[in-house]
Design a protein around this motif. Structure first.
Motif, PDB file in Angstrom:
ATOM      1  N   VAL A   1       0.872  -1.181   0.000  1.00  0.00           N
ATOM      2  CA  VAL A   1       0.000   0.000   0.000  1.00  0.00           C
ATOM      3  C   VAL A   1       0.904   1.224   0.000  1.00  0.00           C
ATOM      4  O   VAL A   1       1.439   1.608   1.038  1.00  0.00           O
ATOM      5  N   ASN A   2       1.136   1.783  -1.183  1.00  0.00           N
ATOM      6  CA  ASN A   2       2.078   2.904  -1.242  1.00  0.00           C
ATOM      7  C   ASN A   2       1.518   4.105  -1.983  1.00  0.00           C
ATOM      8  O   ASN A   2       2.251   4.986  -2.409  1.00  0.00           O
TER       9      ASN A   2
ATOM     10  N   PRO B   1      -0.074   9.962   3.188  1.00  0.00           N
ATOM     11  CA  PRO B   1       0.451   9.632   4.523  1.00  0.00           C
ATOM     12  C   PRO B   1      -0.441  10.107   5.671  1.00  0.00           C
ATOM     13  O   PRO B   1      -0.538   9.426   6.695  1.00  0.00           O
ATOM     14  N   ASP B   2      -1.123  11.221   5.488  1.00  0.00           N
ATOM     15  CA  ASP B   2      -1.996  11.703   6.563  1.00  0.00           C
ATOM     16  C   ASP B   2      -3.198  10.786   6.772  1.00  0.00           C
ATOM     17  O   ASP B   2      -3.883  10.871   7.792  1.00  0.00           O
TER      18      ASP B   2
ATOM     19  N   MET C   1      -2.983   7.331   6.265  1.00  0.00           N
ATOM     20  CA  MET C   1      -2.586   5.927   6.396  1.00  0.00           C
ATOM     21  C   MET C   1      -3.178   5.273   7.646  1.00  0.00           C
ATOM     22  O   MET C   1      -3.756   4.192   7.579  1.00  0.00           O
ATOM     23  N   GLU C   2      -3.055   5.932   8.784  1.00  0.00           N
ATOM     24  CA  GLU C   2      -3.567   5.305  10.006  1.00  0.00           C
ATOM     25  C   GLU C   2      -5.091   5.214   9.981  1.00  0.00           C
ATOM     26  O   GLU C   2      -5.672   4.228  10.433  1.00  0.00           O
TER      27      GLU C   2
ATOM     28  N   TYR D   1      -6.013   2.239   7.907  1.00  0.00           N
ATOM     29  CA  TYR D   1      -5.926   0.983   8.670  1.00  0.00           C
ATOM     30  C   TYR D   1      -7.114   0.855   9.624  1.00  0.00           C
ATOM     31  O   TYR D   1      -7.654  -0.232   9.824  1.00  0.00           O
ATOM     32  N   GLN D   2      -7.533   1.983  10.192  1.00  0.00           N
ATOM     33  CA  GLN D   2      -8.717   1.944  11.054  1.00  0.00           C
ATOM     34  C   GLN D   2      -9.943   1.544  10.233  1.00  0.00           C
ATOM     35  O   GLN D   2     -10.792   0.775  10.698  1.00  0.00           O
TER      36      GLN D   2
END
Lengths: 449, 449
Positions: A351-352, A356-357, A359-360, A363-364
Motif C-alpha cells: 500500500v504505497n 500519509p496523513d 494511512m492510520e 488501517y482503522q
C-alpha cells in the motif's frame, strides 16, 4: 425566466396538419437562464386541445414538457436531435446510432414542436429537413432535468441479508426445474441477483452436470486457472485456496480489472475428515453497517484504491488495470448505492499510494470493515453437501472456508458479470412480453438503449 | 516537530547484537505532528556506524529513514508491521499475506529499530515477539511519505503517435520470430504496449495460424460473438460491424465493464471490390490534443460517464456495470495519466445522467473530441493485406474502416488486457533476470507485490 422572455416574444406558429395535437410556441430570442421554473402560458388553440396531451413550451435552447401541475421536464434541442430514433438515425435491428452526432449544429432549433397522441413531434430545418417523434413515456422515463429514475425490475432491488435473514429464507432452486424451464431459469437468476447467492439442489455430483448447469447462464469465463476447475488440496496453483487452511471471507480476483461476476461451487466429495464449512457474508450488509457505525471509515473504503496481485504461479503475474487498484467499495455517484465489493486482504500488494496523513485512518477503516465482516450476525456458515451447488455473486458476497482434514473435492467455475446480466435481461424481457417475438419485446424505445 | 519532541525524550536503546548496524533512538512520547520535517539527531554510536547505512529515527507513530541530505521517507509502525514479508507473515510461494492484519494493535510500537547492511530491522513486542527485515531498496521504492515512483520498465512508457510518427516508425515484427523465440515475443508485446498497435508480417493467411499467433500471448477471450471469429459482411450479428458501411474510429466493447484489451485482425481475402481501408487513431494523442486545446472539454470527457449497450442480437443484451457507464477517458488520479479510452458514439445509450447545466457543454466536449479525432494528422489509414496481422490495444487505440465493395473476409479475436499484461510482466521478468529460475527472479520483494 422562461415565462418572462416568452411573454415578450412568443408568436403563434402556423398549424402543422400532419399531426393532430397541440403546437408549442417557439421563442425566437434564446433563453439565458439555466434551470429556472417555467411559467407556462396557455396557447390560443386553433381548436380545443386533446385534454390528455402534455403542455409543451419551447425557447432557444430547450423544449419543456409539463407532465402534471408539479412536474415538468426540460430537454435541450441538441439532446433531442441526437436522440432521434427514426430508422434513418438509429438502426432498428442493431440498435446503434446511425446519425452523425457531429453534423448537428450546436445551436440547432426546432422549426415546429407538436404534442400529439403518439408523442412529442419535432420538425428540424437544419442541417436538413427532418422530423423526430419521441413517445411520451420514453421522454418521461429518460428525463434528466429533473432526473427521473425509470421504474426498476424487481430483481434490481437487492435483499440485503444477515445470518438470520438468510437462514430463514435461504434462496434455493431445483436443478431439474432450472434445466428444463426458462421461467425457473429466470427465477434462479433473479434470486442470484437479489440475494447475491443461491443454492441449487439435486445436481448430479459430477463436473459435467455442474458445467451444464453453469452453461444455462452463459459460457464459462476462462482465466489462468482454466475454465471448469476441479479442486483437491494439493497446491496445484500457487494460491492458498489450493491448501486445506482456513480462509477468511473474501471475494476472488481482486487482482483482475473485472473480477469474476459469479462463482460456482459444487462439493463433489469429502471423505476421511472433518471441517471445510463454507462461510458466506453479504458485502452489502457489511457496507451498510460500516456506513452507519463508522461513516469516516466508509468514506475511506469507498475512496482509497488498493493494489492487489496474483503472482504464485511462475507463468502468470496478474495485477488490475490501473495498477493502483480499486477501492473496497465502489459507490455509484448518482444513486449512492454500493455496486461492487472487492475484498481480499491476503492478495493485497504494498500500500504505497495512500496519502500519509490518511494511512492510520485507512488501517482503522479496514479494521472497522473487518469487525463488521466477522460479527456472528453477519456470518452464514453452511456445510456444503454433494448434489447442492452454490452460486455466489463474487462482486458482492464474500466467501470463506473453515480448515479441514481428509480428502475434499470440489469443482466450479467463474462466470462474467456482464454475461450473467445479459442473460437475466433477456429472460426478463421474455417474461415481461409473454410470447411476443423479439422485435415486439425489444424496440428502439426499450429501457436501457 | 519530530526533532523537538525527540530532543526531550530520546534515550539510548541497548545495542542489539544480532545485527551489525546502527540502532535508532525511540521516543516514548508519541509524536503528534502530521508530516513535519524531521530534524535528525546524530546518535552517539557504540561504535562508528558503517557510512553507507541510512540514518533512521523513530517516534511513537513512525520510523523515518534519511536516504540523503534532502530525501527522507517516513513509515508508520502499523504499515511496517503489516508489510512484514518473512515466511510466517507472507507466503514465499503464493506471495499472499499470511499475517492477520487485524491482530496488529493499532498503536503498535517497535521495541528496537536497527539500520543494517541487509536493510531496516525492527523488533516487535506485541502482539507477540517478532522480527521484521525490510531491504533498503524495497523501502525506497515503496516510500509513500513522500510518494516515490519506482523506476518503470521501458514498455510502461507509451509512445504517443500521430500520422507522421507511425508512418515513419511503424511498429512491426515477424511471425516466424514471434512464434519461435521468447525474446522476439517480448519485443512484440512491449511494442503493443508502447504503441498501442503492432503489425505482424508473414502470418499464413488462415484462421488457425492467426489463432496460434494469438495464443502466444494468452487464451482467447470468449464473448457473445464466440472466441476466434471469422467475418464476412453478412450481418451475422446484429451489429453494423458486420455490414460493408464505413465505421468511424471507435473502440470496441464500450458496453462491457471491461472491454477487450487486445483486438486482433487478419484480412484473409478481399476480392471483387475496393475500399475497406483500416483507420487507426491513437486515443492518447487525441486526449493530449483535447487536454491542451480544450481543457474544459477534457475535464468533462474524463468525468461524465456514458451509458452504452449491445442489443442487436435477440439472445443477448449487454450493458456495463454500473449501467451509468464510464467516461471516455479514465485518468489515474495519482499520476494524471489517461489509462483507458472508451469511445463508440454509435453504441451510446440515452444520455440521461448528465447534469442539465452540463448537457450542452458535454455535447461541446464530444464535438471537440471528435474534431481532434478526425484531423488528418491524427488518422493513420492502412490497407490491410493477407499475411499481415494487426494487433490493437482496444483500451487506447481506436479503429475504423472505409466503406467497401466485394467479398472481404477477416478473422480475429479479442484478448483480455489483464491476460496480456500478465504475459508481458512474466517475459520482462525473464528477460531482466536472464536464465535465473523463478524463485530468483520473483521473490517477496519483487516490484508489484
Amino acid at each position: 425566466m422562461w415565462g418572462s422572455s416568452l411573454s415578450t416574444v412568443v408568436r403563434p406558429a402556423a398549424r402543422h396538419q400532419a399531426y393532430l395535437g397541440r403546437r408549442a410556441y417557439i421563442a425566437t430570442k434564446p433563453f439565458q437562464g439555466a434551470a429556472a421554473a417555467l411559467a407556462l402560458r396557455k396557447p390560443i388553440p386553433a381548436q380545443e386541445p386533446e385534454p390528455e396531451l402534455p403542455l409543451t413550451e419551447v425557447d432557444g435552447r430547450r423544449v419543456a414538457v409539463q407532465w402534471s401541475s408539479d412536474l415538468q421536464s426540460r430537454f435541450h434541442h441538441i439532446w433531442l436531435r441526437d436522440h432521434c430514433r427514426c430508422s434513418e438515425c438509429f438502426h432498428p435491428i442493431t440498435k446503434q446510432r446511425m446519425l452523425d452526432t457531429f453534423s448537428i449544429p450546436a445551436d440547432i432549433q426546432p422549426r415546429a414542436v407538436d404534442a400529439t397522441g403518439e408523442g412529442l413531434v419535432i420538425q428540424w430545418a437544419s442541417p436538413h429537413e427532418h422530423t423526430s417523434l419521441y413517445p411520451w413515456s420514453w421522454l418521461k422515463n429518460n428525463s434528466y432535468d429533473p432526473q427521473q429514475f425509470a421504474p426498476k425490475p424487481d430483481w434490481q432491488k437487492p435483499i440485503i441479508w444477515d445470518n438470520r435473514t438468510i437462514r430463514t429464507r435461504t434462496p434455493t432452486v431445483e436443478y431439474y426445474d432450472v434445466m428444463e424451464n426458462d421461467d425457473a431459469l429466470y427465477d434462479w437468476l433473479a434470486k442470484i441477483k437479489k440475494w447475491g447467492v443461491c443454492f441449487v439442489r439435486g445436481v448430479p455430483a459430477d463436473l459435467n452436470s455442474t458445467e451444464a448447469l453453469a452453461r444455462r447462464i452463459s459460457f464459462i469465463r476462462e482465466t489462468q486457472y482454466g475454465k471448469m476447475w476441479s479442486f483437491t488440496s494439493d497446491l496445484a496453483h500457487g494460491d492458498t485456496a489450493y491448501t486445506n487452511i482456513a480462509l477468511p471471507a473474501h471475494t476472488d480476483n481482486t487482482y483482475f480489472t473485472d473480477p469474476a461476476g459469479l462463482q460456482i461451487f459444487h462439493l463433489l466429495e469429502h471423505t476421511g475428515g472433518t471441517g471445510g464449512e463454507t462461510l458466506l457474508v453479504d458485502g452489502l450488509h457489511v457496507a451498510r453497517e460500516v456506513r452507519r457505525r463508522y461513516p469516516r471509515s466508509f468514506e475511506l473504503l469507498s475512496q482509497v484504491p488498493i493494489p492487489c496481485h496474483a503472482a504464485g504461479d511462475e507463468d502468470t503475474f496478474y495485477r488490475p488495470d490501473p495498477n493502483s487498484g480499486y477501492p473496497v467499495l465502489s459507490v455509484d455517484a448518482s444513486t449512492g448505492e454500493v455496486w461492487h465489493v472487492r475484498w481480499n486482504n491476503n492478495d493485497r500488494s504494498v500500500v504505497n499510494a495512500v496519502h500519509p496523513d490518511l494511512m492510520e485512518a485507512w488501517y482503522q477503516a479496514i479494521r472497522d470493515w473487518n469487525r463488521c465482516l466477522t460479527e456472528p450476525s453477519a456470518e452464514y456458515w453452511v456445510k456444503l453437501q454433494p448434489r447442492t451447488v452454490v452460486v455466489i455473486d463474487n462482486q458482492r458476497v464474500m466467501h470463506g472456508r473453515a480448515e479441514f482434514t481428509g480428502r475434499r473435492q470440489l469443482c466450479g467455475a467463474y462466470m462474467g458479470k456482464d454475461d450473467f446480466m445479459s442473460r437475466l435481461r433477456v429472460l426478463w424481457e421474455k417474461g415481461e412480453a409473454g410470447a411476443l417475438d423479439v422485435h415486439e419485446r425489444r424496440n428502439v424505445w426499450s429501457p436501457g438503449l
